[in-house]
Write a protein that holds these residues in place. Structure first.
Motif, PDB file in Angstrom:
ATOM      1  N   ARG A  63       0.833  -1.212   0.000  1.00 46.40           N
ATOM      2  CA  ARG A  63       0.000   0.000   0.000  1.00 46.40           C
ATOM      3  C   ARG A  63       0.866   1.259   0.000  1.00 46.40           C
ATOM      4  N   MET A  64       1.939   1.261   0.790  1.00 46.63           N
ATOM      5  CA  MET A  64       2.837   2.423   0.829  1.00 46.63           C
ATOM      6  C   MET A  64       3.447   2.677  -0.549  1.00 46.63           C
ATOM      7  N   ALA A  65       3.878   1.616  -1.209  1.00 43.64           N
ATOM      8  CA  ALA A  65       4.475   1.756  -2.538  1.00 43.64           C
ATOM      9  C   ALA A  65       3.434   2.278  -3.534  1.00 43.64           C
ATOM     10  N   GLU A  66       2.237   1.710  -3.503  1.00 44.17           N
ATOM     11  CA  GLU A  66       1.179   2.132  -4.432  1.00 44.17           C
ATOM     12  C   GLU A  66       0.747   3.571  -4.190  1.00 44.17           C
ATOM     13  N   ALA A  67       0.811   4.027  -2.947  1.00 41.49           N
ATOM     14  CA  ALA A  67       0.409   5.394  -2.608  1.00 41.49           C
ATOM     15  C   ALA A  67       1.531   6.410  -2.831  1.00 41.49           C
ATOM     16  N   GLY A  68       2.703   5.931  -3.229  1.00 39.08           N
ATOM     17  CA  GLY A  68       3.832   6.832  -3.469  1.00 39.08           C
ATOM     18  C   GLY A  68       4.568   7.239  -2.210  1.00 39.08           C
ATOM     19  N   ALA A  73      11.781   4.269  -4.102  1.00 44.31           N
ATOM     20  CA  ALA A  73      12.536   3.192  -3.450  1.00 44.31           C
ATOM     21  C   ALA A  73      12.082   1.832  -3.976  1.00 44.31           C
ATOM     22  N   HIS A  74      13.047   0.968  -4.173  1.00 39.90           N
ATOM     23  CA  HIS A  74      12.791  -0.403  -4.625  1.00 39.90           C
ATOM     24  C   HIS A  74      12.532  -1.265  -3.394  1.00 39.90           C
ATOM     25  N   VAL A  75      11.503  -2.091  -3.424  1.00 35.01           N
ATOM     26  CA  VAL A  75      11.160  -2.940  -2.284  1.00 35.01           C
ATOM     27  C   VAL A  75      11.463  -4.391  -2.628  1.00 35.01           C
ATOM     28  N   THR A  93       1.556 -10.604  -3.844  1.00 35.95           N
ATOM     29  CA  THR A  93       2.104  -9.246  -3.930  1.00 35.95           C
ATOM     30  C   THR A  93       2.726  -8.995  -5.303  1.00 35.95           C
ATOM     31  N   THR A  94       2.836  -7.722  -5.645  1.00 34.20           N
ATOM     32  CA  THR A  94       3.572  -7.352  -6.848  1.00 34.20           C
ATOM     33  C   THR A  94       5.006  -6.937  -6.500  1.00 34.20           C
ATOM     34  N   LEU A  95       5.322  -6.896  -5.198  1.00 35.25           N
ATOM     35  CA  LEU A  95       6.675  -6.540  -4.776  1.00 35.25           C
ATOM     36  C   LEU A  95       7.634  -7.683  -5.093  1.00 35.25           C
ATOM     37  N   GLN A  96       8.872  -7.345  -5.395  1.00 36.39           N
ATOM     38  CA  GLN A  96       9.858  -8.373  -5.711  1.00 36.39           C
ATOM     39  C   GLN A  96      10.114  -9.247  -4.490  1.00 36.39           C
ATOM     40  N   THR A  97      10.047 -10.551  -4.685  1.00 35.00           N
ATOM     41  CA  THR A  97      10.202 -11.501  -3.592  1.00 35.00           C
ATOM     42  C   THR A  97      11.281 -12.506  -3.934  1.00 35.00           C
TER      43      THR A  97
END
Length: 152
Positions: A63-68, A73-75, A93-97
């Motif tokens: 949510r933090m990444a999507e809200a800017g 920053a890369h997660v 998730t769409t975050l790199q795992t």
């Protein structure tokens, strides 16, 4: 008195340690190679792929990444275990795992009894630690406010 993790986790201002991780498709790579050299990064170490509190932190990061709120920053999410564990988390998730059998210990995240410690690290573009939060209890290993402050 400092916690055991605090004795071994990289200190603020120091370089983040080198470690190998496995992508969800099984390729073994250096974590440094997947962190963009020109961007800050947030690296979250989950306790397990099924930890409900860690999954809540993962959703908060998403949510933090999507809200800017994280800027550019890369997660990266690091799951203890094998590529199958990374795939299990990647499905939500769409975050790199990525997965690793030893990355947690490389950043001072040990075990207490059977609990794998978890933690969050914020890195600058040179991969120096800007902020860190580690704990044996997953409820204490993540802080939105600390992440925002470190990236400000």
């Amino acid at each position: 008195m400092p916690t055991p993790d605090a004795l071994f986790a990289p200190a603020v201002g120091t370089p983040f340690p080198e470690m190998s991780v496995a992508t969800s498709d099984g390729a073994v790579v250096s974590l440094r190679t997947i962190l963009p050299a020109d961007r800050a990064a947030v690296v979250f170490f989950m306790r397990t792929s099924r930890c409900p509190i860690c999954r809540a932190h993962l959703r908060a990061l998403q949510r933090m990444a999507e809200a800017g709120e994280l800027g550019d920053a890369h997660v990266v999410i690091v799951v203890p275990g094998a590529p199958a564990d990374a795939r299990a988390v990647q499905r939500i998730t769409t975050l790199q795992t990525v997965a690793s059998t030893d990355a947690h210990s490389a950043v001072g995240l040990g075990r207490f009894l059977t609990l794998q410690h978890s933690g969050t690290f914020v890195l600058d573009p040179a991969q120096r630690v800007l902020a860190r939060r580690t704990s044996a209890l997953p409820t204490a290993s993540f802080s939105r406010a600390e992440i925002r402050a470190a990236l400000a």
